[in-house]
Design a protein around this motif. Structure first.
Motif, PDB file in Angstrom:
ATOM      1  N   ARG A 125     -97.065 -81.224 -28.669  1.00 50.05           N
ATOM      2  CA  ARG A 125     -97.541 -79.818 -27.937  1.00 50.05           C
ATOM      3  C   ARG A 125     -97.446 -78.919 -28.800  1.00 50.05           C
ATOM      4  O   ARG A 125     -98.463 -77.738 -28.527  1.00 50.05           O
ATOM      5  N   PRO A 129    -102.248 -77.392 -31.107  1.00 53.60           N
ATOM      6  CA  PRO A 129    -102.783 -76.025 -31.170  1.00 53.60           C
ATOM      7  C   PRO A 129    -102.428 -75.470 -32.691  1.00 53.60           C
ATOM      8  O   PRO A 129    -103.357 -74.758 -33.115  1.00 53.60           O
ATOM      9  N   TYR A 160    -106.498 -70.338 -26.608  1.00 49.91           N
ATOM     10  CA  TYR A 160    -105.621 -71.291 -26.028  1.00 49.91           C
ATOM     11  C   TYR A 160    -105.149 -71.281 -24.746  1.00 49.91           C
ATOM     12  O   TYR A 160    -104.525 -70.288 -24.403  1.00 49.91           O
ATOM     13  N   SER A 161    -105.546 -72.249 -23.805  1.00 50.25           N
ATOM     14  CA  SER A 161    -104.706 -72.251 -22.590  1.00 50.25           C
ATOM     15  C   SER A 161    -103.578 -73.415 -22.566  1.00 50.25           C
ATOM     16  O   SER A 161    -103.910 -74.550 -22.851  1.00 50.25           O
ATOM     17  N   LEU A 162    -102.579 -73.104 -22.391  1.00 39.74           N
ATOM     18  CA  LEU A 162    -101.239 -73.863 -22.518  1.00 39.74           C
ATOM     19  C   LEU A 162    -101.432 -75.050 -21.428  1.00 39.74           C
ATOM     20  O   LEU A 162    -101.338 -74.791 -20.448  1.00 39.74           O
ATOM     21  N   SER A 166     -94.541 -73.926 -21.002  1.00 40.79           N
ATOM     22  CA  SER A 166     -93.645 -74.111 -22.087  1.00 40.79           C
ATOM     23  C   SER A 166     -93.488 -72.919 -22.679  1.00 40.79           C
ATOM     24  O   SER A 166     -94.445 -72.327 -23.376  1.00 40.79           O
ATOM     25  N   VAL A 169     -93.701 -73.399 -26.441  1.00 39.90           N
ATOM     26  CA  VAL A 169     -95.094 -73.669 -27.046  1.00 39.90           C
ATOM     27  C   VAL A 169     -95.667 -71.911 -27.038  1.00 39.90           C
ATOM     28  O   VAL A 169     -96.322 -71.823 -28.182  1.00 39.90           O
ATOM     29  N   LYS A 170     -95.911 -71.650 -25.986  1.00 42.55           N
ATOM     30  CA  LYS A 170     -96.012 -70.107 -25.943  1.00 42.55           C
ATOM     31  C   LYS A 170     -95.643 -69.550 -27.360  1.00 42.55           C
ATOM     32  O   LYS A 170     -96.490 -68.455 -27.924  1.00 42.55           O
ATOM     33  N   LEU A 186    -103.584 -66.360 -25.752  1.00 41.35           N
ATOM     34  CA  LEU A 186    -103.064 -67.577 -25.061  1.00 41.35           C
ATOM     35  C   LEU A 186    -102.972 -67.203 -23.590  1.00 41.35           C
ATOM     36  O   LEU A 186    -102.891 -66.336 -23.008  1.00 41.35           O
ATOM     37  N   GLU A 188    -101.282 -68.617 -19.966  1.00 40.25           N
ATOM     38  CA  GLU A 188    -100.360 -69.465 -19.268  1.00 40.25           C
ATOM     39  C   GLU A 188    -100.708 -69.380 -17.789  1.00 40.25           C
ATOM     40  O   GLU A 188    -100.922 -68.295 -17.279  1.00 40.25           O
TER      41      GLU A 188
END
Ligand code: S3P
Length: 438
Positions: A125, A129, A160-162, A166, A169-170, A186, A188
Protein backbone atom coordinates in the motif's frame (compact mmCIF):
# COMPACT_ATOMS: atom_id res chain seq x y z
CA UNK A 1 4.71 -11.69 30.28
CA UNK A 2 1.22 -12.46 31.61
CA UNK A 3 -1.36 -10.30 33.34
CA UNK A 4 -3.64 -11.66 36.06
CA UNK A 5 -6.77 -9.60 36.65
CA UNK A 6 -9.42 -9.95 39.38
CA UNK A 7 -13.10 -9.02 39.15
CA UNK A 8 -13.57 -5.27 39.50
CA UNK A 9 -15.84 -3.01 41.48
CA UNK A 10 -16.02 0.61 42.50
CA UNK A 11 -13.25 1.99 40.26
CA UNK A 12 -12.48 5.61 41.18
CA UNK A 13 -9.76 8.11 40.51
CA UNK A 14 -8.26 10.85 38.37
CA UNK A 15 -5.57 9.65 36.03
CA UNK A 16 -3.20 10.97 33.40
CA UNK A 17 -2.34 8.66 30.54
CA UNK A 18 0.82 8.76 28.38
CA UNK A 19 1.32 10.90 25.29
CA UNK A 20 -0.38 10.25 21.97
CA UNK A 21 1.48 7.64 19.91
CA UNK A 22 0.53 8.97 16.48
CA UNK A 23 1.44 12.54 17.41
CA UNK A 24 4.71 11.46 19.07
CA UNK A 25 5.99 9.74 15.90
CA UNK A 26 5.18 12.77 13.78
CA UNK A 27 6.78 15.16 16.28
CA UNK A 28 10.10 13.28 16.22
CA UNK A 29 10.03 13.08 12.41
CA UNK A 30 9.26 16.73 11.74
CA UNK A 31 11.61 17.98 14.46
CA UNK A 32 14.37 15.90 12.84
CA UNK A 33 13.67 17.41 9.41
CA UNK A 34 13.50 20.96 10.78
CA UNK A 35 16.59 23.16 10.92
CA UNK A 36 17.62 23.65 14.53
CA UNK A 37 16.43 22.82 18.01
CA UNK A 38 12.87 21.62 18.70
CA UNK A 39 11.64 20.68 22.15
CA UNK A 40 9.01 17.99 22.63
CA UNK A 41 7.15 17.54 25.90
CA UNK A 42 4.74 14.70 26.62
CA UNK A 43 6.40 12.35 24.10
CA UNK A 44 5.16 8.78 24.50
CA UNK A 45 8.06 6.73 25.82
CA UNK A 46 6.57 3.49 24.51
CA UNK A 47 8.74 1.17 22.45
CA UNK A 48 7.11 2.21 19.16
CA UNK A 49 8.01 5.87 19.54
CA UNK A 50 11.41 5.06 21.02
CA UNK A 51 12.04 3.04 17.84
CA UNK A 52 11.37 6.21 15.84
CA UNK A 53 13.79 8.14 18.08
CA UNK A 54 16.47 5.45 17.52
CA UNK A 55 15.91 5.48 13.75
CA UNK A 56 16.52 9.23 13.56
CA UNK A 57 19.60 8.92 15.78
CA UNK A 58 20.90 6.35 13.24
CA UNK A 59 20.17 8.92 10.53
CA UNK A 60 22.51 11.34 12.30
CA UNK A 61 20.04 13.43 14.32
CA UNK A 62 21.00 14.29 17.89
CA UNK A 63 18.07 13.55 20.22
CA UNK A 64 18.46 13.84 23.97
CA UNK A 65 16.28 14.08 27.04
CA UNK A 66 16.53 16.97 29.48
CA UNK A 67 14.25 16.66 32.47
CA UNK A 68 10.87 15.80 30.93
CA UNK A 69 11.59 17.20 27.45
CA UNK A 70 13.08 15.65 24.36
CA UNK A 71 15.51 17.96 22.57
CA UNK A 72 15.85 17.29 18.84
CA UNK A 73 18.63 19.03 16.89
CA UNK A 74 17.00 18.94 13.47
CA UNK A 75 19.32 18.50 10.47
CA UNK A 76 17.10 19.94 7.76
CA UNK A 77 15.35 18.18 4.90
CA UNK A 78 18.63 17.34 3.18
CA UNK A 79 20.73 16.79 6.29
CA UNK A 80 20.06 13.15 7.20
CA UNK A 81 23.00 10.74 7.00
CA UNK A 82 23.18 7.28 5.46
CA UNK A 83 22.56 4.64 8.15
CA UNK A 84 25.27 2.00 8.55
CA UNK A 85 22.87 -0.85 9.38
CA UNK A 86 19.25 -1.70 8.53
CA UNK A 87 16.80 0.56 10.35
CA UNK A 88 14.78 -1.43 12.89
CA UNK A 89 11.20 -0.23 13.43
CA UNK A 90 10.33 -2.93 15.98
CA UNK A 91 6.53 -3.39 16.15
CA UNK A 92 5.61 0.01 14.70
CA UNK A 93 3.61 0.12 11.47
CA UNK A 94 3.16 3.87 11.78
CA UNK A 95 6.85 4.51 12.08
CA UNK A 96 7.96 2.30 9.21
CA UNK A 97 5.27 3.50 6.80
CA UNK A 98 5.70 7.20 7.55
CA UNK A 99 9.49 7.05 7.51
CA UNK A 100 9.51 5.14 4.21
CA UNK A 101 7.97 8.25 2.62
CA UNK A 102 10.86 10.49 3.50
CA UNK A 103 13.56 7.84 3.15
CA UNK A 104 12.43 7.25 -0.44
CA UNK A 105 13.53 10.81 -1.19
CA UNK A 106 17.05 10.66 0.26
CA UNK A 107 20.29 10.50 -1.66
CA UNK A 108 21.31 7.33 0.18
CA UNK A 109 19.97 3.80 0.36
CA UNK A 110 18.31 2.26 3.38
CA UNK A 111 16.81 -1.05 4.49
CA UNK A 112 13.79 -1.03 6.78
CA UNK A 113 13.13 -4.01 9.06
CA UNK A 114 10.90 -4.86 12.03
CA UNK A 115 9.79 -7.61 14.40
CA UNK A 116 7.88 -10.71 13.26
CA UNK A 117 4.45 -9.05 13.54
CA UNK A 118 5.52 -5.97 11.58
CA UNK A 119 7.27 -8.20 9.04
CA UNK A 120 3.96 -9.81 8.13
CA UNK A 121 2.00 -6.56 7.67
CA UNK A 122 1.15 -5.19 4.20
CA UNK A 123 3.59 -2.68 2.72
CA UNK A 124 2.42 -2.81 -0.89
CA UNK A 125 0.00 0.00 0.00
CA UNK A 126 2.99 2.35 0.29
CA UNK A 127 5.29 0.67 -2.24
CA UNK A 128 2.78 1.25 -5.08
CA UNK A 129 2.21 5.01 -4.72
CA UNK A 130 5.86 5.72 -3.80
CA UNK A 131 6.89 3.87 -6.97
CA UNK A 132 4.44 6.03 -8.93
CA UNK A 133 6.32 9.02 -7.54
CA UNK A 134 9.52 7.55 -9.01
CA UNK A 135 10.92 6.08 -5.79
CA UNK A 136 13.08 2.99 -5.98
CA UNK A 137 11.51 0.89 -3.24
CA UNK A 138 10.96 -2.86 -3.06
CA UNK A 139 9.56 -5.23 -0.47
CA UNK A 140 9.52 -9.00 -0.17
CA UNK A 141 7.65 -11.06 -2.76
CA UNK A 142 4.60 -10.86 -0.50
CA UNK A 143 4.80 -7.08 -0.31
CA UNK A 144 6.11 -7.08 3.26
CA UNK A 145 9.33 -6.05 5.05
CA UNK A 146 12.23 -5.76 4.57
CA UNK A 147 11.82 -2.64 2.46
CA UNK A 148 14.85 -1.79 0.35
CA UNK A 149 15.15 1.79 -0.78
CA UNK A 150 17.70 3.04 -3.32
CA UNK A 151 18.24 6.68 -4.17
CA UNK A 152 16.31 7.92 -7.20
CA UNK A 153 16.98 11.13 -9.15
CA UNK A 154 14.00 13.01 -7.79
CA UNK A 155 10.42 12.32 -6.81
CA UNK A 156 7.51 13.40 -9.02
CA UNK A 157 4.35 14.73 -7.49
CA UNK A 158 1.30 12.49 -8.00
CA UNK A 159 -2.45 12.84 -7.87
CA UNK A 160 -3.55 9.81 -5.94
CA UNK A 161 -6.81 8.55 -4.54
CA UNK A 162 -6.12 6.35 -1.52
CA UNK A 163 -7.48 2.84 -2.12
CA UNK A 164 -7.45 2.04 1.63
CA UNK A 165 -8.60 4.22 4.52
CA UNK A 166 -5.18 4.69 6.07
CA UNK A 167 -3.65 7.68 7.78
CA UNK A 168 -0.32 5.90 7.55
CA UNK A 169 -0.44 5.70 3.76
CA UNK A 170 -1.68 9.30 3.51
CA UNK A 171 1.08 10.52 5.83
CA UNK A 172 3.78 8.50 4.07
CA UNK A 173 2.87 10.27 0.83
CA UNK A 174 2.68 13.65 2.54
CA UNK A 175 6.25 13.20 3.77
CA UNK A 176 7.38 12.11 0.30
CA UNK A 177 5.47 15.11 -1.10
CA UNK A 178 7.76 17.46 0.82
CA UNK A 179 10.51 16.37 -1.59
CA UNK A 180 8.54 16.00 -4.84
CA UNK A 181 9.01 18.59 -7.59
CA UNK A 182 5.52 20.13 -7.57
CA UNK A 183 2.18 19.66 -5.84
CA UNK A 184 1.18 16.22 -4.57
CA UNK A 185 -2.60 15.80 -4.41
CA UNK A 186 -4.11 13.10 -2.22
CA UNK A 187 -7.76 12.21 -2.14
CA UNK A 188 -9.15 10.28 0.80
CA UNK A 189 -12.70 9.08 0.48
CA UNK A 190 -12.78 7.94 4.07
CA UNK A 191 -11.49 10.62 6.38
CA UNK A 192 -8.72 9.34 8.62
CA UNK A 193 -6.78 10.91 11.49
CA UNK A 194 -5.32 14.25 10.45
CA UNK A 195 -2.36 14.61 12.83
CA UNK A 196 0.11 14.97 9.96
CA UNK A 197 -1.91 17.79 8.40
CA UNK A 198 -2.12 19.58 11.75
CA UNK A 199 1.55 19.14 12.54
CA UNK A 200 2.67 20.24 9.07
CA UNK A 201 0.79 23.48 9.74
CA UNK A 202 2.39 23.75 13.18
CA UNK A 203 5.80 23.54 11.47
CA UNK A 204 4.74 26.22 8.96
CA UNK A 205 4.64 23.74 6.08
CA UNK A 206 1.99 24.73 3.54
CA UNK A 207 -0.77 22.17 3.35
CA UNK A 208 -4.10 22.74 1.68
CA UNK A 209 -7.13 20.70 2.74
CA UNK A 210 -10.35 20.88 0.76
CA UNK A 211 -13.33 19.15 2.26
CA UNK A 212 -15.41 17.99 -0.68
CA UNK A 213 -18.79 16.34 -0.34
CA UNK A 214 -17.61 12.75 -0.37
CA UNK A 215 -13.89 13.14 0.30
CA UNK A 216 -10.94 15.19 1.47
CA UNK A 217 -8.40 16.59 -0.96
CA UNK A 218 -4.99 17.26 0.56
CA UNK A 219 -2.25 19.13 -1.25
CA UNK A 220 1.39 19.34 -0.20
CA UNK A 221 4.36 20.64 -2.06
CA UNK A 222 8.09 20.71 -2.08
CA UNK A 223 9.57 22.79 0.74
CA UNK A 224 13.15 23.90 1.25
CA UNK A 225 13.28 24.67 4.96
CA UNK A 226 11.29 23.72 8.03
CA UNK A 227 11.61 25.95 11.10
CA UNK A 228 11.96 24.16 14.47
CA UNK A 229 9.06 24.19 16.95
CA UNK A 230 8.22 23.42 20.56
CA UNK A 231 5.58 20.73 20.76
CA UNK A 232 3.39 19.70 23.63
CA UNK A 233 1.79 16.28 23.20
CA UNK A 234 -1.60 15.47 24.78
CA UNK A 235 -2.73 12.14 26.25
CA UNK A 236 -3.55 9.36 23.80
CA UNK A 237 -7.29 8.83 23.28
CA UNK A 238 -6.60 5.21 22.30
CA UNK A 239 -4.93 4.55 25.67
CA UNK A 240 -7.70 6.47 27.46
CA UNK A 241 -10.28 4.24 25.78
CA UNK A 242 -9.35 1.29 28.04
CA UNK A 243 -10.17 3.34 31.12
CA UNK A 244 -13.39 4.68 29.61
CA UNK A 245 -14.34 1.04 29.02
CA UNK A 246 -13.28 0.06 32.55
CA UNK A 247 -15.56 2.68 34.12
CA UNK A 248 -18.52 1.81 31.89
CA UNK A 249 -18.51 -1.96 32.51
CA UNK A 250 -17.54 -2.04 36.20
CA UNK A 251 -20.28 -1.54 38.82
CA UNK A 252 -20.20 1.68 40.87
CA UNK A 253 -17.35 3.34 38.96
CA UNK A 254 -16.38 6.87 37.95
CA UNK A 255 -13.01 7.73 36.39
CA UNK A 256 -11.66 11.08 35.26
CA UNK A 257 -8.93 11.06 32.62
CA UNK A 258 -7.03 14.33 32.27
CA UNK A 259 -5.89 16.14 29.14
CA UNK A 260 -6.81 13.59 26.48
CA UNK A 261 -6.58 14.36 22.77
CA UNK A 262 -10.11 14.51 21.34
CA UNK A 263 -9.30 15.24 17.71
CA UNK A 264 -12.61 14.64 15.85
CA UNK A 265 -10.91 12.11 13.56
CA UNK A 266 -10.03 9.94 16.58
CA UNK A 267 -13.16 9.75 18.73
CA UNK A 268 -15.50 7.41 16.87
CA UNK A 269 -15.38 5.15 19.97
CA UNK A 270 -16.92 7.93 22.04
CA UNK A 271 -19.76 8.49 19.57
CA UNK A 272 -20.43 4.77 19.26
CA UNK A 273 -20.52 4.26 23.03
CA UNK A 274 -22.79 7.23 23.58
CA UNK A 275 -25.09 5.73 21.00
CA UNK A 276 -25.10 2.59 23.17
CA UNK A 277 -26.14 4.66 26.18
CA UNK A 278 -22.75 5.29 27.80
CA UNK A 279 -22.41 8.00 30.43
CA UNK A 280 -19.32 9.87 29.23
CA UNK A 281 -18.77 13.55 29.88
CA UNK A 282 -16.19 15.78 28.22
CA UNK A 283 -14.87 18.85 30.01
CA UNK A 284 -13.04 21.08 27.58
CA UNK A 285 -9.40 21.33 28.61
CA UNK A 286 -7.81 23.24 25.72
CA UNK A 287 -5.13 22.50 23.15
CA UNK A 288 -4.57 24.67 20.11
CA UNK A 289 -3.17 22.39 17.42
CA UNK A 290 -4.94 19.32 18.81
CA UNK A 291 -8.12 19.76 20.90
CA UNK A 292 -8.02 18.17 24.36
CA UNK A 293 -10.50 17.43 27.13
CA UNK A 294 -10.84 15.85 30.54
CA UNK A 295 -13.02 12.79 30.13
CA UNK A 296 -15.31 11.48 32.87
CA UNK A 297 -16.77 8.01 32.39
CA UNK A 298 -19.27 6.31 34.73
CA UNK A 299 -20.87 2.86 35.04
CA UNK A 300 -23.49 2.57 32.31
CA UNK A 301 -26.17 0.22 31.02
CA UNK A 302 -25.22 -0.35 27.39
CA UNK A 303 -27.45 -1.53 24.60
CA UNK A 304 -26.37 -3.18 21.34
CA UNK A 305 -26.19 -1.12 18.15
CA UNK A 306 -25.49 -1.48 14.47
CA UNK A 307 -22.27 0.48 14.27
CA UNK A 308 -22.39 3.31 11.75
CA UNK A 309 -19.74 2.26 9.22
CA UNK A 310 -18.67 5.90 8.88
CA UNK A 311 -17.25 5.62 12.40
CA UNK A 312 -15.03 2.60 11.72
CA UNK A 313 -11.93 4.48 10.51
CA UNK A 314 -12.16 6.88 13.42
CA UNK A 315 -12.19 4.11 16.02
CA UNK A 316 -10.08 1.50 14.27
CA UNK A 317 -7.62 1.14 17.17
CA UNK A 318 -10.44 1.10 19.74
CA UNK A 319 -12.26 -1.87 18.14
CA UNK A 320 -10.92 -4.48 20.60
CA UNK A 321 -12.24 -2.33 23.48
CA UNK A 322 -15.49 -1.74 21.59
CA UNK A 323 -15.99 -5.51 21.15
CA UNK A 324 -15.74 -5.92 24.93
CA UNK A 325 -18.34 -3.17 25.48
CA UNK A 326 -20.62 -4.80 22.89
CA UNK A 327 -20.24 -8.18 24.61
CA UNK A 328 -21.60 -6.72 27.84
CA UNK A 329 -24.42 -4.70 26.23
CA UNK A 330 -28.06 -5.72 26.06
CA UNK A 331 -28.81 -7.13 22.60
CA UNK A 332 -26.85 -7.56 19.40
CA UNK A 333 -24.08 -5.29 18.11
CA UNK A 334 -23.15 -5.43 14.45
CA UNK A 335 -19.80 -4.25 13.06
CA UNK A 336 -19.20 -4.29 9.29
CA UNK A 337 -16.72 -2.79 6.79
CA UNK A 338 -13.90 -3.30 9.25
CA UNK A 339 -11.61 -5.67 7.36
CA UNK A 340 -8.63 -3.37 8.02
CA UNK A 341 -8.71 -4.93 11.50
CA UNK A 342 -7.17 -7.99 9.91
CA UNK A 343 -4.00 -6.04 8.99
CA UNK A 344 -3.10 -4.65 12.42
CA UNK A 345 -0.52 -5.89 14.93
CA UNK A 346 -2.55 -9.11 14.78
CA UNK A 347 -5.63 -10.12 12.81
CA UNK A 348 -7.82 -8.34 15.33
CA UNK A 349 -11.10 -9.80 14.06
CA UNK A 350 -9.76 -13.32 14.47
CA UNK A 351 -7.85 -12.82 17.71
CA UNK A 352 -10.65 -10.85 19.40
CA UNK A 353 -13.18 -13.49 18.37
CA UNK A 354 -10.97 -16.10 20.09
CA UNK A 355 -10.89 -13.91 23.21
CA UNK A 356 -14.69 -13.51 23.16
CA UNK A 357 -15.04 -17.25 22.74
CA UNK A 358 -12.89 -17.87 25.82
CA UNK A 359 -14.98 -15.32 27.73
CA UNK A 360 -18.12 -17.32 26.81
CA UNK A 361 -19.62 -14.75 24.43
CA UNK A 362 -21.73 -15.82 21.44
CA UNK A 363 -20.86 -14.10 18.16
CA UNK A 364 -20.76 -14.57 14.41
CA UNK A 365 -17.46 -13.70 12.78
CA UNK A 366 -17.66 -12.37 9.23
CA UNK A 367 -15.05 -11.54 6.63
CA UNK A 368 -15.17 -7.81 7.34
CA UNK A 369 -16.85 -7.63 10.72
CA UNK A 370 -18.66 -9.38 13.54
CA UNK A 371 -22.08 -9.76 15.15
CA UNK A 372 -21.87 -9.93 18.92
CA UNK A 373 -24.65 -11.19 21.21
CA UNK A 374 -24.25 -9.05 24.33
CA UNK A 375 -24.55 -10.72 27.74
CA UNK A 376 -26.51 -7.74 29.13
CA UNK A 377 -26.06 -5.52 32.14
CA UNK A 378 -26.08 -8.35 34.71
CA UNK A 379 -23.99 -10.59 32.45
CA UNK A 380 -20.53 -11.84 33.35
CA UNK A 381 -17.69 -13.27 31.29
CA UNK A 382 -16.30 -16.69 32.18
CA UNK A 383 -12.93 -16.44 33.92
CA UNK A 384 -10.49 -17.58 31.24
CA UNK A 385 -7.01 -17.71 29.82
CA UNK A 386 -6.81 -15.30 26.89
CA UNK A 387 -4.00 -15.31 24.32
CA UNK A 388 -3.36 -11.77 23.11
CA UNK A 389 -1.01 -13.04 20.37
CA UNK A 390 1.45 -10.30 21.32
CA UNK A 391 -1.00 -7.56 20.33
CA UNK A 392 -0.88 -4.69 22.85
CA UNK A 393 -4.44 -3.51 22.31
CA UNK A 394 -5.89 -7.02 22.58
CA UNK A 395 -3.92 -7.56 25.80
CA UNK A 396 -5.27 -4.32 27.30
CA UNK A 397 -8.86 -4.74 26.10
CA UNK A 398 -8.96 -8.31 27.46
CA UNK A 399 -7.46 -7.18 30.77
CA UNK A 400 -10.22 -4.61 31.17
CA UNK A 401 -12.86 -7.13 30.07
CA UNK A 402 -11.60 -9.34 32.90
CA UNK A 403 -13.12 -6.86 35.37
CA UNK A 404 -16.50 -8.43 34.52
CA UNK A 405 -15.56 -12.10 34.83
CA UNK A 406 -16.84 -14.57 37.40
CA UNK A 407 -13.28 -15.49 38.45
CA UNK A 408 -9.66 -14.43 37.92
CA UNK A 409 -8.48 -14.20 34.32
CA UNK A 410 -5.00 -14.57 32.83
CA UNK A 411 -3.92 -12.74 29.69
CA UNK A 412 -0.95 -14.25 27.86
CA UNK A 413 1.81 -12.60 25.80
CA UNK A 414 1.47 -9.06 27.18
CA UNK A 415 5.02 -7.77 26.71
CA UNK A 416 4.01 -5.59 23.76
CA UNK A 417 1.80 -3.44 25.99
CA UNK A 418 5.08 -1.54 26.35
CA UNK A 419 4.84 -0.45 22.71
CA UNK A 420 2.02 2.01 23.45
CA UNK A 421 1.32 2.11 27.20
CA UNK A 422 4.41 1.30 29.27
CA UNK A 423 2.80 2.17 32.64
CA UNK A 424 -0.54 0.47 31.98
CA UNK A 425 -0.35 -1.66 35.15
CA UNK A 426 0.43 1.36 37.37
CA UNK A 427 -2.45 3.41 35.91
CA UNK A 428 -4.80 0.42 36.37
CA UNK A 429 -3.81 0.29 40.04
CA UNK A 430 -4.44 4.03 40.43
CA UNK A 431 -8.16 3.49 39.76
CA UNK A 432 -8.40 0.34 41.87
CA UNK A 433 -7.99 -2.39 39.25
CA UNK A 434 -6.40 -5.50 40.78
CA UNK A 435 -3.88 -6.54 38.12
CA UNK A 436 -0.47 -8.19 38.39
CA UNK A 437 2.11 -8.89 35.73
CA UNK A 438 4.08 -12.11 36.07
C1 S3P B 1 -2.03 5.48 12.62
C2 S3P B 1 -2.95 5.09 11.68
C3 S3P B 1 -3.78 3.88 11.80
C4 S3P B 1 -3.78 3.32 13.21
C5 S3P B 1 -2.40 3.29 13.79
C6 S3P B 1 -1.83 4.70 13.86
C7 S3P B 1 -1.24 6.70 12.42
O1 S3P B 1 -3.25 2.87 10.94
O2 S3P B 1 -4.34 2.02 13.23
O3 S3P B 1 -2.40 2.74 15.10
O4 S3P B 1 -0.61 7.19 13.37
O5 S3P B 1 -1.25 7.22 11.29
P1 S3P B 1 -3.71 2.75 9.39
O6 S3P B 1 -3.20 3.91 8.65
O7 S3P B 1 -3.09 1.46 8.92
O8 S3P B 1 -5.21 2.67 9.44
Amino acid sequence: MQFKVSQGKGLRGEITIPGDKSISHRAVMLASLAEGKSKISGLLEGEDCLATVEVFKKLGVSISKEKEEYIVEGKGLQGLEEPINPLDFGNSGTSVRLCAGLLAAQEFSSTLIGDSSLSSRPMQRIIDPLSLMGADITGSEDGTLPLKIQPSDSLNPITYSLPVASAQVKSCLMFAGLYAQGVTELEERVITRDHTERMFKQFNIPVEINRLKESNLIKVENVKHIPPQDINICGDFSSASFFILAALITPDSEILIRNVGVNPSRIGFLHALRHMGANIELQKAGGSVEPTANIIARTSDLKGITLNTNLVANMIDEMPAFFIAASLADGVTKVAEAKELRTKESDRLQVMSEALNSFGVKFRLERDGILINGLGKEGKFKGAEIDSHGDHRIAMASSIGSLRTDSETTILDCLNVDTSFPNFIEVCKEVGIEIESI
